[in-house]
Design a protein around this motif. Structure first.
Motif, mmCIF file in Angstrom:
data_model
loop_
_atom_site.group_PDB
_atom_site.id
_atom_site.type_symbol
_atom_site.label_atom_id
_atom_site.label_comp_id
_atom_site.label_asym_id
_atom_site.label_seq_id
_atom_site.Cartn_x
_atom_site.Cartn_y
_atom_site.Cartn_z
ATOM 1 N N VAL A 148 19.596 9.945 12.753
ATOM 2 C CA VAL A 148 19.119 10.079 14.126
ATOM 3 C C VAL A 148 19.715 11.351 14.721
ATOM 4 C CG1 VAL A 148 19.036 9.006 16.402
ATOM 5 C CG2 VAL A 148 18.943 7.596 14.338
ATOM 6 N N HIS A 149 18.888 12.107 15.421
ATOM 7 C CA HIS A 149 19.342 13.339 16.051
ATOM 8 C C HIS A 149 19.098 13.243 17.549
ATOM 9 C CE1 HIS A 149 19.967 15.358 12.224
ATOM 10 N NE2 HIS A 149 18.800 14.851 11.836
ATOM 11 N N ALA A 150 20.152 13.544 18.337
ATOM 12 C CA ALA A 150 20.054 13.555 19.796
ATOM 13 C C ALA A 150 20.904 14.707 20.331
ATOM 14 C CB ALA A 150 20.513 12.220 20.390
ATOM 15 N N ALA A 151 20.628 15.112 21.561
ATOM 16 C CA ALA A 151 21.355 16.222 22.171
ATOM 17 C C ALA A 151 21.677 15.867 23.627
ATOM 18 C CB ALA A 151 20.541 17.507 22.089
ATOM 19 N N ASP A 152 22.832 16.359 24.116
ATOM 20 C CA ASP A 152 23.239 16.141 25.507
ATOM 21 C C ASP A 152 23.072 17.456 26.258
ATOM 22 O OD1 ASP A 152 24.565 14.332 27.504
ATOM 23 O OD2 ASP A 152 25.926 16.062 27.556
ATOM 24 N N PRO A 153 22.386 17.424 27.407
ATOM 25 C CA PRO A 153 22.211 18.679 28.161
ATOM 26 C C PRO A 153 23.534 19.349 28.506
ATOM 27 C CG PRO A 153 20.733 16.988 28.981
ATOM 28 C CD PRO A 153 21.657 16.308 28.025
ATOM 29 N N GLU A 154 24.590 18.534 28.653
ATOM 30 C CA GLU A 154 25.887 19.109 28.986
ATOM 31 C C GLU A 154 26.701 19.451 27.743
ATOM 32 O OE1 GLU A 154 24.025 17.360 32.141
ATOM 33 O OE2 GLU A 154 24.785 16.224 30.442
ATOM 34 N N LYS A 155 26.075 19.369 26.574
ATOM 35 C CA LYS A 155 26.724 19.706 25.325
ATOM 36 C C LYS A 155 27.923 18.821 25.052
ATOM 37 C CE LYS A 155 23.865 23.151 25.188
ATOM 38 N NZ LYS A 155 22.652 23.066 24.351
ATOM 39 N N ALA A 156 27.872 17.619 25.570
ATOM 40 C CA ALA A 156 28.990 16.704 25.358
ATOM 41 C C ALA A 156 28.851 16.026 23.997
ATOM 42 C CB ALA A 156 29.037 15.658 26.473
ATOM 43 N N GLU A 157 29.948 15.489 23.510
ATOM 44 C CA GLU A 157 29.937 14.771 22.235
ATOM 45 C C GLU A 157 29.334 13.389 22.444
ATOM 46 O OE1 GLU A 157 33.059 13.381 18.723
ATOM 47 O OE2 GLU A 157 33.701 14.687 20.378
ATOM 48 N N LEU A 158 28.441 13.016 21.536
ATOM 49 C CA LEU A 158 27.698 11.768 21.704
ATOM 50 C C LEU A 158 28.177 10.738 20.694
ATOM 51 C CD1 LEU A 158 24.107 13.268 22.093
ATOM 52 C CD2 LEU A 158 25.717 12.644 23.902
ATOM 53 N N LYS A 159 27.909 9.500 21.055
ATOM 54 C CA LYS A 159 28.188 8.376 20.163
ATOM 55 C C LYS A 159 26.931 7.528 20.009
ATOM 56 C CE LYS A 159 33.153 7.940 21.044
ATOM 57 N NZ LYS A 159 34.240 7.008 21.443
ATOM 58 N N TYR A 160 26.773 6.948 18.794
ATOM 59 C CA TYR A 160 25.594 6.151 18.504
ATOM 60 C C TYR A 160 26.007 4.705 18.263
ATOM 61 C CZ TYR A 160 23.384 10.676 17.622
ATOM 62 O OH TYR A 160 22.896 11.942 17.732
ATOM 63 N N SER A 161 25.130 3.820 18.666
ATOM 64 C CA SER A 161 25.336 2.393 18.424
ATOM 65 C C SER A 161 23.979 1.746 18.233
ATOM 66 C CB SER A 161 26.080 1.747 19.605
ATOM 67 O OG SER A 161 25.319 1.877 20.804
ATOM 68 N N LEU A 162 23.976 0.550 17.665
ATOM 69 C CA LEU A 162 22.710 -0.136 17.453
ATOM 70 C C LEU A 162 22.855 -1.597 17.832
ATOM 71 C CD1 LEU A 162 22.867 -2.035 14.644
ATOM 72 C CD2 LEU A 162 22.720 0.184 13.568
ATOM 73 N N LEU A 163 21.740 -2.181 18.207
ATOM 74 C CA LEU A 163 21.641 -3.597 18.545
ATOM 75 C C LEU A 163 20.416 -4.161 17.848
ATOM 76 C CD1 LEU A 163 22.453 -3.598 22.371
ATOM 77 C CD2 LEU A 163 23.933 -4.390 20.529
ATOM 78 N N PRO A 164 20.404 -5.400 17.445
ATOM 79 C CA PRO A 164 21.540 -6.329 17.535
ATOM 80 C C PRO A 164 22.583 -6.010 16.482
ATOM 81 C CG PRO A 164 19.705 -7.373 16.438
ATOM 82 C CD PRO A 164 19.200 -6.041 16.894
ATOM 83 N N THR A 165 23.776 -6.446 16.762
ATOM 84 C CA THR A 165 24.876 -6.134 15.839
ATOM 85 C C THR A 165 24.859 -7.018 14.608
ATOM 86 O OG1 THR A 165 26.290 -7.644 17.090
ATOM 87 C CG2 THR A 165 26.311 -5.307 17.736
ATOM 88 N N SER A 166 24.053 -8.086 14.661
ATOM 89 C CA SER A 166 24.044 -9.014 13.524
ATOM 90 C C SER A 166 23.201 -8.519 12.346
ATOM 91 C CB SER A 166 23.515 -10.381 13.975
ATOM 92 O OG SER A 166 22.188 -10.249 14.490
ATOM 93 N N VAL A 167 22.455 -7.475 12.537
ATOM 94 C CA VAL A 167 21.593 -6.993 11.461
ATOM 95 C C VAL A 167 22.448 -6.286 10.420
ATOM 96 C CG1 VAL A 167 19.573 -6.769 12.938
ATOM 97 C CG2 VAL A 167 21.155 -4.847 12.711
ATOM 98 N N PRO A 168 21.973 -6.270 9.162
ATOM 99 C CA PRO A 168 22.769 -5.632 8.087
ATOM 100 C C PRO A 168 22.596 -4.115 8.060
ATOM 101 C CG PRO A 168 20.808 -6.624 7.172
ATOM 102 C CD PRO A 168 20.798 -6.972 8.627
ATOM 103 N N PHE A 169 22.833 -3.487 9.197
ATOM 104 C CA PHE A 169 22.732 -2.033 9.284
ATOM 105 C C PHE A 169 23.890 -1.525 10.120
ATOM 106 C CE2 PHE A 169 18.426 -3.645 8.826
ATOM 107 C CZ PHE A 169 17.942 -2.884 7.775
ATOM 108 N N SER A 170 24.231 -0.299 9.951
ATOM 109 C CA SER A 170 25.275 0.341 10.739
ATOM 110 C C SER A 170 24.866 1.770 10.993
ATOM 111 C CB SER A 170 26.629 0.286 10.011
ATOM 112 O OG SER A 170 26.564 1.035 8.813
ATOM 113 N N VAL A 171 25.422 2.334 12.089
ATOM 114 C CA VAL A 171 25.151 3.709 12.430
ATOM 115 C C VAL A 171 26.476 4.425 12.634
ATOM 116 C CG1 VAL A 171 24.925 3.183 14.891
ATOM 117 C CG2 VAL A 171 23.864 5.263 13.965
#
Length: 874
Positions: A165-188
């Motif tokens: 996944v690619h995302a950008a912050d207009p303020e050039k800040a550092e971003l963090k990714y998360s996903l829901l629901p947490t019970s699924v067998p995936f991680s980011v």
């Protein structure tokens, strides 16, 4: 373009007004300005920036002549607009276009506002708008910015990264990714990479997942997008049997085709669709077979409970094998046991209870279709309780069927069914089987009868027999005729054709081929009238069940396609120059054969090499045998003839007796014969050579290998003669030594003293030189097929040895070299006849002259001569 011009003119007009104000009268009309206001970036349209009032003169009757206007030429001023608020009160608001961006636009924008009342008073003031930074949400990039991303994952894939996944912050800040629901067998990860955390199983796990991917900046602002993950099924599961029953019981004497069991299985990989499995019986069994597609287990052989081995072992074990691919895949096995019973302790029971039968159309009335008693039993021990009857035949189409009796339970045809007229293909019937004894237990038997079309008619050929006339020169692969057959059945069956007999030769099993679908007959090998004039074929037409045959006769039409073959086709011989005109040269005759021409149809003519027409054939036409005749004498003295060797190329044609009509259909064929004739001068003819040098030319006839006795006799006689001459020479030498001592020459060599006479004689010194013939050509003997070598100048020949060079090394002058030539090189046709005299078999020409000069190292003595005897291999 037009709007841009209008805006430009408006700006120029306002600028002129501004210059006039600056240079003219300027009055304080704008109250509340100058002012400084702040606006957040990305403010929507209609956001209030500032309010101000316009003060007009009491003398102004109509108030404001030119409304408050932003006169800046900077395009950024289009992001603001002045709206009237009432009672000469105005407000500055945002337009939303262009969007105010703190990162790309100036942080402070001065807006110059101009106003003029009706009396001509003007005012110009500045509103400074400051853009303040606003923390914006992160923005997804790539496909996720515009759509929901769908990801496909094969089941069984180990944990791995499946998307980034690619995302950008207009303020050039550092971003963090998360996903829901947490019970699924995936991680980011913090980098945006989405990983699977397990190996998926399509059969047990959900087939799809919806993940909400959230990206968050340090201030807690976030954006969320949805990712759809689908799990793709693969063939990784083994099929399993759904049939729980493992032991089957059937009564004895079941007819072949009886269904014993319906073995079913399922493939976990085919959860959403019917399983396509393949069944087989692994163990060898003579009683049962299984349908590979349906798993229906049927009886294929007679089952007799009272006979061995079933008398001792009534249980039959089978291993049923199921696999999910015909070429090998995942498999499962199941062991089933079939018990053959001959007792019944239950109510009348039919196994199976549902029967399906196929009946051919036009089956005559009275034909039994199904014997229910063979499928139904009462296993009660008491014979009085195991008796039952069959009653209650009913159902659709039951009037066409009937039970023979209540005891037998045999289903019979009562009327013949014609499928084409009645149009009913399936009949459903029910029969009740009921105990005779109380309490009259009963069961219902369901019978489904399908009427099957019958192939009633044989294929019929359009002709009782076929006859094709084919020229023998017809090209291989050509079609020579066609057979055709029809089938009266409906629907019409596809007819296939084949050659079942005939058409073979010694070299080919069958030289004809027929198109299986069209009936075209073609030839596979060249026809030969001279070998076979007629071919008899048997062609079969089949509709899959019924066959019919027809006879086909192929008449091979004769065509003149054979060349005359003459023997010998090559001949070499010698003739004397004085041979009389009209003589059959060396008794030579040519004999020709042609398999497709009459012996009287040959014509002979010499096409090449017959210089001055010395040779001719007699007869020249009308016979397959002709002789070579000397047509005119040789004339070398006047210079008319210069060739001593003639190579004749004889053409033999087979058309001289054919009519013009026959020549059109029988083209001329030509054979060739090559004759090599060497003319030998008369023995008395003296050929002048160097004075004082005597040349003795000896020509010997050579004999073929078959005349072995000739060289044998000559060799034995020669040896005896040489022995005698040697003995006489020894006696003469002894006498000369004793009576005439040798005189010494200047060089010290002995010299023979010649007795003086009135006329001095010439002493003859004989030096034997045996020339080794150079064989510079090769040919094949037409009779024996053996290879021989020949000299193109002299015509000498000999049999070729496999390990012998073509050019032998010549012998040195004055040395008797041994020649390999032994007489085998003559053709059989050249072997001398028994009637020829020994003088003609050996000719010698002696030519004697005085020697011109003595050899080096010898003194010149009168009365001496030198005789050189040259032995050729001819």
């Amino acid at each position: 373009m037009k709007d841009r011009v209008i805006k430009t003119m408006k700006s120029m007009f306002l600028l002129l007004i501004f210059l006039g104000v600056v240079s003219g009268r300027r009055t304080q009309l704008l109250k509340g300005l100058p002012e400084t206001s702040t606006v957040e970036e990305n403010a929507a349209a209609g956001v209030l920036v500032c309010t101000f009032n316009v003060t007009v003169s009491p003398l102004s009757s109509q108030g404001v002549a030119i409304l408050p206007t932003i006169i800046n030429s900077n395009p950024l001023t289009e992001a603001f607009n002045i709206e009237p608020k009432g009672d000469f009160q105005y407000r500055v608001v945002t337009t939303g276009n262009p969007v105010l961006d703190y990162e790309t636009m100036p942080k402070s924008i001065p807006l110059q506002i101009f106003v003029e009342d009706t009396t001509g008073r003007t005012d110009l003031n500045t509103l400074t708008v400051r853009i303040t930074d606003k923390n914006e949400r992160p923005v997804f990039q790539g496909n996720m910015a515009t759509q929901t991303v769908t990801i496909y994952v094969l089941e069984g894939t180990p944990p791995e990264c499946i998307y980034s996944v690619h995302a950008a912050d207009p303020e050039k800040a550092e971003l963090k990714y998360s996903l829901l629901p947490t019970s699924v067998p995936f991680s980011v990860l913090d980098s945006g990479a989405i990983f699977t955390t397990k190996k998926f199983d399509y059969e047990t796990d959900p087939h799809s997942y919806l993940l909400n991917i959230t990206v968050t900046d340090p201030d807690g602002l976030n954006s969320t997008k949805t990712v759809n993950i689908n799990i793709i099924n693969i063939n990784d599961e083994s099929p399993y049997f759904t049939t729980k029953q493992r032991i089957f019981r059937i009564p004895e004497e079941q007819t072949p085709g009886t269904v014993v069991a319906n073995i079913t299985a399922k493939d976990p990989d085919d959860e959403d669709s019917p399983s396509r499995l393949f069944y087989s019986i692994q163990s060898s069994d003579r009683y049962f077979s299984i349908n590979p597609s349906t798993g229906v287990l049927q009886v294929t052989g007679r089952i007799d409970r009272d006979a061995l081995p079933l008398r001792l072992h009534p249980n039959i074990s089978l291993t049923v094998h199921v696999e999910d691919s015909p070429s090998g895949g995942h498999t499962s096995e199941m062991q089933i046991t079939i018990i053959i019973n001959d007792i019944n302790d239950n109510s009348p029971d039919c196994s199976p209870s549902t029967f399906g039968r196929e009946v051919n159309e036009n089956t005559p009335a009275g034909t039994p279709l199904l014997d229910l008693r063979n499928y139904c039993e009462d296993i009660d021990v008491d014979p009085s309780n195991n008796q039952f009857n069959f009653t209650g035949l009913s159902g659709f189409g039951s009037n066409n069927f009937a039970l023979e009796s209540t005891v037998s339970g045999r289903l019979m045809m009562t009327e013949s069914i014609d499928l084409e007229n009645q149009g009913v293909e399936v009949y459903s019937l029910t029969v009740r089987v009921q105990d005779i004894a109380y309490p009259h237990y009963s069961n219902i038997i369901y019978i489904y009868i399908r009427i099957k079309p019958v192939n009633e008619f044989f294929p019929v050929f359009n002709n009782l027999s076929h006859e094709f006339n084919v020229p023998e020169i017809t090209k291989v692969g050509s079609s020579i005729g066609r057979v055709n057959a029809r089938d009266k059945d409906w629907p019409p069956s596809v007819i296939t054709y084949s050659i079942v007999a005939g058409g073979g030769t010694r070299d080919y099993t069958n030289i004809f081929w027929i198109s299986p679908t069209k009936g075209d007959v073609k030839i596979l090998a060249r026809l030969d009238y001279e070998t076979t004039q007629k071919h008899f074929l048997t062609v079969q037409a089949s509709d899959g069940e019924k066959t019919e045959t027809v006879s086909v006769t192929v008449n091979v039409l004769e065509v003149n396609d054979e060349e005359p073959v003459c023997s010998p086709n090559f001949y070499s011989f010698q003739i004397p120059v004085s041979l009389a005109v009209g003589t059959n040269i060396n008794g030579f005759r040519i004999q020709c054969q042609d398999r497709d021409s009459d012996p009287r149809s040959f014509r002979y003519f010499i096409n090449e090499g017959n210089v001055n027409n010395h040779f001719t054939f007699s007869p020249s036409a009308g016979s397959n045998i002709s002789r070579l005749i000397l047509a005119s004498r040789f004339d070398y003295e006047s210079g008319l003839d210069t060739n001593w060797i003639y190579t004749l190329r004889v053409y033999v044609t087979d058309d001289n007796l054919l009519s013009a009509r026959d020549r059109a259909t029988h083209p001329t064929k030509t054979g060739t014969v090559t004759l090599s004739i060497r003319v030998i001068p008369n023995p008395t003819t003296v050929v002048t050579t160097t004075p004082g040098f005597t040349v003795v030319t000896e020509k010997e006839n050579l004999y073929s290998a078959s005349a072995w006795y000739v060289p044998f006799v000559i060799t034995v006689g020669g040896l005896l003669l040489l022995g005698l001459l040697g003995y006489l020479g020894l006696l003469l030498a002894t006498w000369l030594r004793t009576r005439c001592p040798p005189a010494r020459r200047a060089d010290g060599t002995a010299r023979i003293k010649v007795p003086e006479k009135k006329k001095p004689k010439k002493e003859v010194v004989v030096t034997m030189t045996k020339l080794n013939t150079v064989f510079d050509g090769e040919a094949r003997d037409p009779v024996t097929g053996k290879m021989y070598e020949f000299n193109t100048q002299s015509g000498a020949r000999r049999w070729k040895k496999s390990n012998e060079l073509l050019q032998p090394v010549p012998a040195k002058q004055g040395t008797a070299s041994t020649s390999d030539y032994s007489g085998q090189g003559m053709d059989r046709a050249e072997a001398p006849s028994k009637k020829e005299s020994s003088e003609k078999r050996k000719e010698k020409t002696m030519e004697t002259q005085l020697a011109a000069k003595p050899s080096a190292g010898q003194s010149e003595q009168p009365g001496h001569s030198k005789i050189t005897k040259a032995e050729d291999g001819v």
